[in-house]
Design a protein around this motif. Structure first.
Motif: not given
Lengths: 119, 227
Positions: A29-32, A34-35, B71, B74-76, B78, B139-140, B143, B220
């Protein structure tokens, strides 16, 4: 200005995740990705926590909004839902019970081993 | 007249935000797990589309715009993991073992049950990530080639059941450690379960919150190796 630079960081990382995921030989997954990058940038203080304090907390707080369209999309799958709701329900509940049990016991066993080692 | 309004992406965007706002107001009044703002919002949007005979494709003009932020959101995550670093440090090894074991057990259980019931591959892939937090689960699912909305459906069932059953499961499985309780709730029933964990105690809630991020990432990674 701070809002803009924070937005740029978030968007750039999202796009970078997409690009890296596309280059990987396996599906991830691309988003992971980025995370992960953001987590590393925060941990190494390349990106300061204060830098991510205008847009990000707002987006985290109202995160559920971004999934509403995915939920509404169920309207396109009513046939599939009608034929397999019982499977979805059974799988959801049984795996919940087993996952809960396995996780709790794994933590308790780990704690016991750690206690024995330290004493 | 109706088409003039519904053909703009602003319609779907506005309806989504309005529905969530109403959802928050209602859930503040009713305070029951099943009436969470997200679920109310989805039902409201579906109701508006049905009552006014608005095709899903019109809603999706704006819905896709909102979905585009999956996306970034999900990035945030973090940031929320980074903010919990002190709690993570204090119990790193038990949290890590618990979430690794739990995530792998979850995926394998779902796959085995799916095979036993003979459901389609598409449905199986939609269900595989259903124990983890929504952004990572979607996200999973993407994919793997699953269907987002089915992933979300299974995820809500799991979360709501986890929320309701958590205190009972702690007794049934004789879980004595508060750390184990929190990690198990977060790993098995993500953020909806975590709200119950917070009611059971601040320490249990904190563990649950960390476990849901950890198990999302571990799932993931495991899924990309396993499939």
């Amino acid at each position: 200005m701070e809002i803009l630079s924070e937005l740029i960081i978030i968007i750039a990382l999202s796009l970078a995740g997409n690009a890296i995921a596309a280059a990987l030989p396996f599906a991830f997954p691309p988003a992971i990705i980025s995370l992960f990058i953001l987590l590393v940038l925060l941990a190494t203080k390349v990106v300061k926590e204060e830098k991510m304090s205008r847009v990000s907390p707002f987006m985290l707080k109202y995160m559920a909004i971004f999934f509403i369209p995915s939920g509404v999309e169920i309207i396109e799958y009513t046939d599939l839902l009608a034929s397999s709701w019982i499977h979805i329900l059974i799988i959801s509940i049984i795996s919940l019970l087993i996952t809960f049990f396995a996780t709790a016991k794994a933590v308790e066993i780990t704690e016991r081993i750690m206690r024995r080692k330290s004493s | 007249m109706k088409e003039v309004i519904t053909s703009s992406p602003l319609f779907g965007t506005g309806l989504t935000i309005l529905a969530y706002w109403i959802g928050m107001k209602v859930s503040q009044k009713l305070k029951k797990t099943i009436f969470n703002p997200y679920l109310i919002a989805v039902v409201l949007v579906l109701a508006v589309l049905a009552v006014f005979h608005i095709p899903y494709s019109s809603y999706a003009e704006g819905g896709d715009f909102i979905g585009m932020f999956l996306t970034p959101v999900t990035t945030i995550l973090a940031l929320s993991i980074y903010r919990q670093r002190e709690t993570v440090k204090s119990h790193f090894i038990p949290i890590l073992t618990g979430t690794i074991v739990g995530s792998i057990v979850s995926v394998i259980t779902i796959v085995l049950l799916a095979e036993a019931m003979g459901i389609t591959e598409e449905l199986k892939y939609s269900l595989v990530p259903k124990s983890v937090t929504t952004p990572i689960a979607v996200a999973i699912s993407d994919s793997l080639g699953g269907i987002r909305s089915l992933t979300v459906t299974a995820l809500i069932i799991t979360g709501v059941m986890g929320n309701i059953l958590a205190p009972l499961l702690v007794k049934l499985f004789r879980v004595r450690s508060r750390i184990a309780t929190g990690v198990a709730i977060g790993t098995a029933s993500h953020v909806i379960g975590t709200s119950k964990a917070l009611e059971m105690g601040e320490d249990i809630g904190a563990m649950s919150g960390i476990a849901l991020s950890f198990s999302g990432i571990i799932t993931a990674i495991f899924v990309s190796i396993f499939f």
